[in-house]
Design an enzyme around this catalytic site. Structure first.
Site, short mmCIF file in Angstrom:
data_model
loop_
_atom_site.label_atom_id
_atom_site.label_comp_id
_atom_site.label_asym_id
_atom_site.label_seq_id
_atom_site.Cartn_x
_atom_site.Cartn_y
_atom_site.Cartn_z
N ASP A 192 -5.75 2.01 -11.77
CA ASP A 192 -5.24 1.23 -10.47
C ASP A 192 -3.83 1.31 -10.94
OD1 ASP A 192 -3.87 -0.64 -8.94
OD2 ASP A 192 -5.76 -1.44 -8.72
N HIS A 193 -2.92 2.16 -10.09
CA HIS A 193 -1.58 2.32 -10.90
C HIS A 193 -0.72 0.82 -10.54
CE1 HIS A 193 -0.62 2.80 -6.43
NE2 HIS A 193 0.66 2.47 -6.77
N HIS A 255 -5.67 -2.77 -5.47
CA HIS A 255 -4.34 -3.27 -5.97
C HIS A 255 -4.20 -4.82 -5.56
CE1 HIS A 255 -3.59 0.83 -6.25
NE2 HIS A 255 -3.21 1.17 -5.07
C1 BG6 Z 1 -2.02 4.08 -3.08
C2 BG6 Z 1 -2.59 4.02 -1.66
O1 BG6 Z 1 -3.18 3.72 -3.90
O2 BG6 Z 1 -0.73 3.14 -3.13
C3 BG6 Z 1 -1.43 4.37 -0.68
O3 BG6 Z 1 -3.37 5.05 -1.55
C4 BG6 Z 1 -0.23 3.54 -0.84
O4 BG6 Z 1 -1.88 4.30 0.53
C5 BG6 Z 1 0.21 3.32 -2.39
O5 BG6 Z 1 0.94 3.95 -0.34
C6 BG6 Z 1 1.14 2.24 -2.58
O6 BG6 Z 1 1.51 2.20 -3.94
P1 BG6 Z 1 3.03 1.93 -4.43
O7 BG6 Z 1 3.13 1.80 -5.89
O8 BG6 Z 1 3.93 2.77 -3.72
O9 BG6 Z 1 3.24 0.51 -3.95
#
Ligand code: BG6
Length: 507
Positions: A192-193, A255
């Site tokens: 989960d980034h 997230h």
């Molecule tokens: C991803 C989603 O996991 O996270 C995207 O699939 C989203 O839809 C993105 O835009 C948002 O990540 P960040 O790091 O730009 O907030």
């Protein structure tokens, strides 16, 4: 004194990183830039190799040239450091093959066997940069080719899996079962980034290393919590994927619930991966189950219609490419959740996320209870502003505390003022990408920043109950919002019902 969130790091062992599905977007946008920076900053093991596996016909050199061109676009540092690139590129090779064909894995095995250093043959990090429908079969093939062993033998093998991890609880259960036929849970690293973001990791540090806040972190002093993850972007070219996902599955299941878990969990017994993940699961399990009636009362969905974002016209969701003209998919969700445990009983947690909003900004806001309005009632036209703590996850990363102060002069006017910490001012502009940290942890075998099987499953349980209540109910007029606004009016009403209002982070 300094301490690491992910345990005490031993020097990383030599290893080979095998990217399966290497010609996709993820490889050039995220993985290669992250690995290049780690290599340039000498954080990678002294010996490592990167092998890309994909169907297209390429040579080592042609793939390197492609990656180099893409790096120009996606690197967080510019210009590319030529010497560092040459050193990095010399470790990259390509293996052509179809991932549905067992031959590919044998060819990969032969390629790895040619490495002279035994660790490069045995320590293998498999990054599944492929569609989730291919996960199970690919892992089985790795196992059949003898590249992935469940039992601990010489060396180690790990698999890194990207989201979406399932699309419902039953599909996540099935996927977990399929993966763990050939790999132990300790070998599976679910990404989960958001957990790779500095500001998200700082939540635990902030909570558990500051006595002034931790003792206030409960129902006695906190009125409610808001978590906003806003995005200006629409769905753009991702309409096909998004029609299957929607905001709930795309953002909330992973997230937002992860951020919520870190904000609300109990102190772990140690910083060991399982200790932290145990507490996150307990927290997710304490979320009050949502009956269909509760979904109607506490969850708001929305979909954007045409509007203006950043001064530019934005088409409505239903007009985006690959989106059905009568789509009912939600591009916005707001939730009121309750955590039925000792600490949080009765405290509402408001979460919201959406596409085509006025700001790309994420923030957690802890709103404290107000003081009794007796002393300053005459001087303040309205109630005093309650204290609030804003954890800005992105952009303008930092933390701000709002409290009241006297306006200088002869009157007794009270006004909210801010104490502000900014990462940039304090630590300079060192902003590693989330993927850098996550790749490093996976190479080191530290699972703290990855999602455990039971976390995924518990989160899907909640999401499924919301989806079941929406099933067969088309969006109503109240559920649409103009692109460039903060979601449907119903989202404002959701929080207004408890006398509160959303605080929107600045772009
Ligand atoms: C991803 C989603 O996991 O996270 C995207 O699939 C989203 O839809 C993105 O835009 C948002 O990540 P960040 O790091 O730009 O907030």
């Amino acid at each position: 004194m300094s301490c690491r969130l992910a345990g005490t790091r031993k020097p990383a062992e030599p290893c080979s990183i095998v990217i399966l599905g290497a010609s996709g977007d993820l490889t050039s946008r995220k993985l290669i830039p992250a690995l290049y920076h780690l290599c340039r900053e000498q954080q990678m093991p002294a010996q490592f190799r990167i092998v890309g596996v994909a169907r297209r016909d390429k040579t080592d050199d042609s793939w390197r040239a492609e990656l180099r061109a893409e790096l120009e676009k996606f690197s967080r540092t510019k210009p590319i450091d030529e010497k560092a690139w040459q050193e990095f590129a010399s470790r990259i090779s390509y293996c052509r093959g179809d991932l549905t064909d067992g031959e590919t894995y044998l060819a990969l095995d032969r390629q790895l066997a040619a490495e002279s250093l035994p660790e490069l043959r045995r320590n293998l990090l498999f990054y599944l940069a492929i569609a989730p429908t291919q996960f199970a079969q690919t892992v089985e093939q790795l196992h059949l080719a003898g590249l992935l062993q469940k039992e601990r033998g010489q060396g180690w093998q790990r698999i890194v899996v990207e989201k979406p991890f399932g699309s419902s609880l039953p599909s996540a259960l099935q996927l977990n079962q399929e993966l763990t036929r050939f790999a132990g849970e300790r070998q599976v690293f679910r990404i989960d980034h958001y957990l790779g973001k500095e500001t998200v990791q700082n939540i635990l540090m902030f909570r558990f290393s500051n006595s002034i806040f931790e003792r206030l972190w409960n129902r006695e002093t906190i009125d409610h919590v808001q978590i906003t993850v806003g995005e200006k972007l629409g769905v753009g070219q991702r309409g096909g994927y998004y029609e299957e996902a929607g905001a709930l599955r795309d953002m909330v299941q992973n997230h937002l619930l992860q951020v919520l878990a870190l904000i609300a969990m109990e102190p772990p017994v140690s910083l060991a991966p399982e200790a932290i993940r145990d507490e996150k699961v307990k927290l997710l399990q304490s979320l009050r189950p949502l009956t269909p009636k509760a979904v109607a009362r506490q969850i708001v969905r929305g979909q954007y219609f045409a509007g203006i974002v950043d001064g530019q016209p934005r088409a409505g969701y239903r007009q985006e490419p690959k989106v059905a003209s009568d789509s009912n998919v939600e591009t916005f969700v707001a939730l009121q959740l309750f955590i039925d445990n000792w600490r949080w009983s009765g405290v509402p947690f408001y979460l919201r996320t959406g596409k085509s909003l006025p700001a790309s900004a994420s923030e957690v806001r802890i709103q404290f209870r107000p003081t009794p309005n007796v002393l300053f009632a005459a001087q303040c036209a309205q109630q005093l502003y309650p204290n609030a703590l804003a954890l800005r996850l992105q952009p303008h990363e930092g933390i701000a505390l709002r409290f009241n102060g006297k306006v200088p002069g002869t009157t007794t006017e009270v006004r909210p003022v801010r104490m502000d910490f900014s990462y940039n001012t304090e630590f300079g502009a060192y902003t590693p990408e989330a993927y850098e940290r996550l790749l490093l942890e996976a190479i080191a075998g530290d699972a703290t920043l990855f999602i455990r099987r039971d976390e995924v499953e518990t989160a899907w349980g909640l999401v499924d109950s919301i989806r079941a209540a929406w099933e067969g109910k088309p969006l109503t007029n109240r559920e649409f919002y103009a692109a460039g606004s903060w979601g449907p009016v119903a989202a404002d009403e959701l929080i207004a019902a408890s006398g509160q209002a959303w605080h929107s982070p600045s772009p």
